[in-house]
Enzyme design. Structure first.
Site, short mmCIF file in Angstrom:
data_model
loop_
_atom_site.label_atom_id
_atom_site.label_comp_id
_atom_site.label_asym_id
_atom_site.label_seq_id
_atom_site.Cartn_x
_atom_site.Cartn_y
_atom_site.Cartn_z
CB CYS A 2 -0.88 0.04 1.24
SG CYS A 2 -1.84 -1.44 1.47
NE ARG A 27 4.40 1.91 -0.89
CZ ARG A 27 5.28 1.73 0.06
NH1 ARG A 27 6.51 2.17 -0.09
NH2 ARG A 27 4.95 1.12 1.18
CD1 TRP A 79 -0.39 -5.13 -4.19
CD2 TRP A 79 0.65 -6.01 -2.42
NE1 TRP A 79 0.40 -6.15 -4.64
CE2 TRP A 79 1.05 -6.71 -3.59
CE3 TRP A 79 1.19 -6.39 -1.21
CZ2 TRP A 79 1.94 -7.76 -3.55
CZ3 TRP A 79 2.09 -7.44 -1.18
CH2 TRP A 79 2.45 -8.12 -2.34
CG ASN A 103 1.71 0.75 4.05
OD1 ASN A 103 1.52 -0.45 3.92
ND2 ASN A 103 2.84 1.35 3.72
N GLY A 104 -0.11 -1.39 6.18
CA GLY A 104 0.38 -2.35 7.18
C GLY A 104 -0.74 -3.32 7.51
CD GLU A 479 20.05 -15.74 -5.37
OE1 GLU A 479 19.83 -16.59 -6.25
OE2 GLU A 479 19.74 -14.54 -5.50
CE LYS A 483 21.15 -12.01 -7.68
NZ LYS A 483 20.05 -12.88 -7.49
CD GLU A 486 21.12 -12.57 -11.96
OE1 GLU A 486 21.17 -12.48 -10.71
OE2 GLU A 486 20.06 -12.46 -12.59
CG HIS A 502 33.52 -36.28 -5.08
ND1 HIS A 502 34.02 -37.53 -4.83
CD2 HIS A 502 32.95 -35.86 -3.93
CE1 HIS A 502 33.73 -37.87 -3.58
NE2 HIS A 502 33.09 -36.88 -3.01
CE LYS A 598 12.84 -7.96 -11.02
NZ LYS A 598 13.86 -8.62 -10.19
O1 M6R Z 1 10.03 -13.92 -11.69
P1 M6R Z 1 10.70 -15.22 -11.40
O2 M6R Z 1 11.06 -15.38 -9.95
O3 M6R Z 1 9.92 -16.40 -11.89
O4 M6R Z 1 12.06 -15.17 -12.21
C1 M6R Z 1 12.91 -16.27 -12.26
C2 M6R Z 1 14.26 -15.87 -12.80
O5 M6R Z 1 14.15 -15.41 -14.11
C3 M6R Z 1 14.95 -14.83 -11.94
O6 M6R Z 1 15.08 -15.26 -10.62
C4 M6R Z 1 16.34 -14.48 -12.48
O7 M6R Z 1 17.17 -15.59 -12.33
C5 M6R Z 1 16.90 -13.25 -11.77
N1 M6R Z 1 17.61 -12.46 -12.71
C6 M6R Z 1 17.81 -13.59 -10.65
O8 M6R Z 1 18.49 -12.52 -10.12
#
Ligand code: M6R
Length: 603
Positions: A2, A27, A79, A103-104, A479, A483, A486, A502, A598
């Site tokens: 919200c 938001r 939201w 909001n909350g 992860e 990061k 990417e 291994h 994205k």
């Molecule tokens: O929207 P989603 O969580 O389904 O997206 C999945 C991936 O495309 C997303 O996590 C992608 O790997 C990001 N760039 C990670 O930072």
């Protein structure tokens, strides 16, 4: 989540409120509304969907205010959490002579509502928010003192809330409080003008000084000034909207890393009491006939899924398999009705994950989506949805999506354990206590950020990175590696620490950088031996741990805590900051890395 705006002054309020709400669109929201009070009369408009719908509605009504006369207004983008996105549930909510936006989440709204109904108050919405305005009017009716009534009201509320309240009993006044959700108050460019907003974006260009309120700050705003319950710091507003959206951070990714401590609070609110996990969005019978959980996801969401698989098996004692959605689609999987099929997605639109979900639906499996975007394709398709409530994530490299997903999945493992009654209640209560400390584990300390920044300059070359961890720290290592690759475009792999010998250990030399996740509370001795093996073969070691480790070439110390999940989230922040700082040093576009989108809505 919200968004809130408020205005006191002599300018035309409708435009100021609507423009402000548009600035908060990022938001995420599903309905919007405003209430304006002028000449002792209220006007109120609400609409489902986008703000243009609200704008259209106001235009059609021919509503206008008198120029150069004081007015007061509040506005809100909602939201949905309690109750569907309908006009009745949209804010502002009316009592008899007052309006409120919030909001909350008011955690104790059910008790308050029951009590107020007994006292004769009539409710029209399904929201938690409506109790606030009734409570205020209940107290005001007692002794006709609006300031005292507001104070009495907020003393009764439990949960997280930022509130603006206007009332006919005190014209040209906004009562406000900030507790858990963001709220800023600003002095307008003209004299006798006060503005409120959930972030400073709506205030840029129309206000000069701003106070970003701390939790527990409340007060009364009138045209000639604001009275607070405590001292506040006023600062000059930034002049550019772009930088305002980033709240002073250099990149959206940086802002989103810092935001994690707040958004995970949103993720949790209303979903637990001291002893139980509460998912109103699920059915108590969700596990009936279920022997296995299968999770499908991509990228960062896949890593959250892998983390969850450890918790589902360990905590809830349910078999759990995780599959990369793009692989699952074509393997002709065996889908039997005893599988609860879970998809995890920030966007809810990722093509591979959505297809996997459709396959599960077609096979008549029970389906659940853990998602950040309501009304997305996945939330519309699945039988059940748990929203992660991370707010809009703009950085292409996912950060707060992962932390909120992991919190939801951890809570879900506890919820399942609770349904199956296979761990003692006190164990659930203990986990809830730990969950409550997670926002603190996600807090970015200046010294930690500075350490990552300084270290990053030593990791700009080499022939590759191995991020290693054991148990749930293995998906975290994946992860961390994702990061880094990417946004820095350096080669990085996440690997189970025990698996290095291994094969990959053959790569070890000083130019192989090992980022070792060494939690105190989960197999410390085991991971320590694995790191020693790499160190003995001259790999450069950067260890992340609460315990000193002499063999490390570089060492990032995280706080000593009581549980491995605290260590998990602390290390997550380190990995995110480290990647971002490497990327910045390499001159890359942190928020929009090359070749990435994205939301990947194509196969
Ligand atoms: O929207 P989603 O969580 O389904 O997206 C999945 C991936 O495309 C997303 O996590 C992608 O790997 C990001 N760039 C990670 O930072």
């Amino acid at each position: 989540m919200c968004g809130i705006v408020g205005y006191i002054g002599e300018q035309e309020p409708t435009k100021i409120l609507l423009d402000g709400l548009k600035e908060l669109e990022y938001r995420g929201y599903d309905s919007a509304g405003i209430a304006i009070f002028q000449n002792r009369k209220f006007a109120n408009f609400k609409a489902i969907g986008k703000i243009v719908n609200l704008e259209e509605k106001i235009k059609k009504s021919n509503f206008s205010t008198d120029a150069n006369k004081p007015s007061v207004g509040i506005g809100h983008t909602r939201w949905a959490t309690h109750g569907k996105p309908t006009e009745l549930n949209a804010h502002p909510h009316l009592g008899q002579y007052s309006y409120v936006v919030h909001n909350g989440i008011i955690e104790n709204y059910k008790e308050l509502k029951e009590d107020l109904i007994k006292k004769g108050h009539k409710f029209v919405s399904q929201t938690d928010t409506e109790v606030i305005v009734h409570l205020f009017e209940y107290f005001f009716n007692k002794d006709k003192n609006a300031t005292k009534a507001f104070k009495d009201t907020i003393e009764k509320l439990k949960g997280a809330y930022s509130i603006l309240l206007i009332t006919q009993s005190e014209p040209n006044t906004i009562f406000f409080i900030k507790h858990g959700s963001p709220l800023a108050v600003a002095k307008g460019l003209n004299s006798e003008e006060i503005l409120f907003a959930s972030s400073d974006a709506p205030l840029i260009g129309i206000a000069k000084d701003v106070a970003y309120l701390e939790d527990g700050v409340y007060g009364v705003a009138k045209p000639d000034g604001v009275v607070f319950n405590t001292d506040v710091n006023w600062t000059t507003l930034p002049s550019s909207k772009q930088s305002a959206q980033k709240d002073g951070f250099r990149y959206f990714m940086e802002k989103e890393i810092y935001e994690q401590k707040d958004v995970v609070t949103d993720t949790m609110i209303g979903r637990m009491d001291d002893e139980h996990i509460i998912f109103d969005e699920l059915d108590d019978k969700i596990l009936d006939g279920i022997n296995e959980i299968k999770i499908c996801a991509c990228g960062t969401s896949y890593h959250a899924a892998l983390s969850a698989s450890y918790l589902f098996e360990r905590v809830a004692k349910i078999r759990c398999n995780v599959e990369i959605a793009s692989e699952f689609r074509y393997k002709q999987p065996l889908l039997t009705k005893d599988i609860l099929f879970v998809v995890i997605s920030q966007s809810g639109e990722t093509a591979d994950t959505l297809e996997a979900l459709k396959m599960a639906k077609k096979a008549s499996l029970k389906t659940l989506t853990v998602c950040n975007v309501d009304n997305s394709s996945m939330t519309r398709t699945a039988d059940f949805t748990i929203l992660t409530r991370a707010g809009i994530e703009k950085g292409v490299a996912s950060t707060k999506a992962f932390s909120t997903q992991t919190v939801v999945l951890w809570m879900l493992s506890l919820y399942f354990a609770q349904l199956k009654k296979n761990i003692p209640q006190k164990e659930i209560a203990k986990n809830i206590d730990i969950l409550r400390t997670i926002p603190n584990s996600l807090k970015v300390e200046d010294s930690l950020h500075e350490k990552c920044r300084r270290l990053s300059k030593r990791y700009l070359h080499g022939h590759g990175f191995f991020f290693i961890g054991r148990d749930i720290f293995f998906p975290l290592a994946l992860e961390g590696a994702l990061k880094l690759k990417e946004i820095s475009y350096l080669h990085a792999e996440g690997y189970p620490a025990g698996e290095m010998k291994h094969g990959p250990i053959a790569l070890a030399d000083p130019e192989l950088f090992t980022i070792a996740l060494m939690p105190e509370h989960l197999y410390y001795d085991k991971i320590k031996s694995n790191v020693e093996e790499l160190s003995a073969r001259d790999s450069t070691i950067c260890a992340i741990s609460p315990l000193d480790f002499e063999l490390a070439d570089d060492f990032i110390k995280v706080e000593k805590t009581k549980h491995y999940m605290n260590e998990f989230f602390e290390m997550l922040v380190v990995l995110q900051l480290f990647s971002m700082e490497v990327s910045i040093r390499l001159g890359n576009d942190v928020d929009m890395p090359r070749n990435l989108a994205k939301s990947v809505t194509v196969e």
